[in-house]
Structures are given as C-alpha cells and as structure tokens.
Design an enzyme around this catalytic site. Structure first.
Site, PDB file in Angstrom:
ATOM      1  NE  ARG A  60      -3.543   2.695   0.678  1.00  9.39           N
ATOM      2  CZ  ARG A  60      -4.627   2.958   1.402  1.00  9.39           C
ATOM      3  NH1 ARG A  60      -5.184   2.010   2.119  1.00  9.39           N
ATOM      4  NH2 ARG A  60      -5.170   4.143   1.392  1.00  9.39           N
ATOM      5  NE  ARG A  76      -7.268   3.278  -1.667  1.00  6.14           N
ATOM      6  CZ  ARG A  76      -8.260   4.128  -1.470  1.00  6.14           C
ATOM      7  NH1 ARG A  76      -9.286   3.782  -0.770  1.00  6.14           N
ATOM      8  NH2 ARG A  76      -8.211   5.334  -1.942  1.00  6.14           N
ATOM      9  CG  ASP A 117      -8.783   1.396   2.120  1.00  5.00           C
ATOM     10  OD1 ASP A 117      -8.057   1.821   3.042  1.00  5.00           O
ATOM     11  OD2 ASP A 117      -9.878   1.909   1.833  1.00  5.00           O
ATOM     12  CG  ASP A 176     -11.033   2.199   5.745  1.00  2.00           C
ATOM     13  OD1 ASP A 176      -9.922   2.651   6.059  1.00  2.00           O
ATOM     14  OD2 ASP A 176     -11.573   2.438   4.657  1.00  2.00           O
TER      15      ASP A 176
END
Length: 155
Positions: free
Chosen positions: A86, A95, A98, A100
């Site tokens: 990344r 990317r 990712d 989150d």
C-alpha cells in the site's frame, strides 16, 4: 490481564494487482491478528471506485472479536496494508489494499488518527451491502435505499 473481547467490523478493499487474491489473503491475515478471531466474513463484492479513479474494487466486510484496543487494531491493519504494498500518493489513490475499521463495538472516538464509527460508512454501498450480509442489525432499509444508485455486485 487482557481486555474483554469486542466485536469490530473491518472493511476490506483492493483495486490494484490481483484484488480478489489480495482481499482473500487479507481476510486470512485479519483473522490471524493477535488476540483476534474471525467471527463472520461477507461475500466478495465488485464496485466502481467511489469518488476516485482507477479499476473496479473488490470489497468485503469482516466481523472480528478482538481484545486489541482500537488503536492497536488500526496499527495492525495498517501494517497489513504496508505488507501488501500500500502506498498513499494522494487522496483516494488506487490501492493494493485498504483496511478500515467501521465499528469497534459501540465505541465513539474522534482523534487525529482514528474516528469511530467510520464517518462515511453509511454513504458507501461497498460497505453497506457486505455489512448487511454479516451484521444486518447495523443497516437500515433507508441506508440501503440511499446507496442503491451505486454500482455494486456480488462476485
């Protein structure tokens, strides 16, 4: 003494390289984090980039029970992102991976490093649809209706 386990929700996405393989590996890597157990994983979804350019994304959501603190979990996820290559050359750049944190139990947190719940989770079909699959109590019909124009499909 370890903290009591907390149910956390993590969104996964990738759109560079082999995003299906990357997300599948990330599912295994998240499940292998210390003091963390995979509780449930969604199907994989394909979606166009949201407020960004580049190839389509492969997305998923996982629920984990973790004894890691919110920041320790964030740092562990960021280490997995770096391990996958990344880079962050600009906001919303394509990317390799990712990760989150969407929810960490019922924790509400606002720091320069982490905001919980994720501030835009309810605006994104690529989070809402997989989340509705694994934790339907967290998603309302109104939220799903609000993102119905965003192109997303199960793969």
């Amino acid at each position: 003494m370890s903290a009591a386990p907390v149910m956390a929700c993590v969104a996964l996405g990738a759109n560079l390289g082999d995003p299906v393989a990357t997300v599948q590996q990330a599912l295994r890597d998240v499940a292998a984090l210390p003091e963390t157990q995979l509780f449930k994983a969604s199907s994989l979804y394909c979606s166009a980039p949201y407020e960004a350019q580049g190839p389509d994304f492969i997305n998923a959501v996982v629920l984990v029970q973790t004894q890691l603190s919110p920041l320790a979990l964030l740092h562990a996820l960021q280490a997995l992102e770096l391990q996958s290559g990344r880079e962050r050359p600009f906001k919303n750049a394509p990317r390799t991976l990712d990760l989150d944190i969407i929810f960490y139990g019922d924790t509400e947190l606002l720091t320069p490093e982490l905001t919980l719940p994720h501030p835009r989770w309810h605006e994104r079909a690529f989070v809402l649809l997989p989340l509705a699959e694994v934790w339907p109590e967290r998603v309302s019909a109104e939220q799903l209706s609000a993102v119905q124009t965003q192109a997303i499909q199960v793969i």
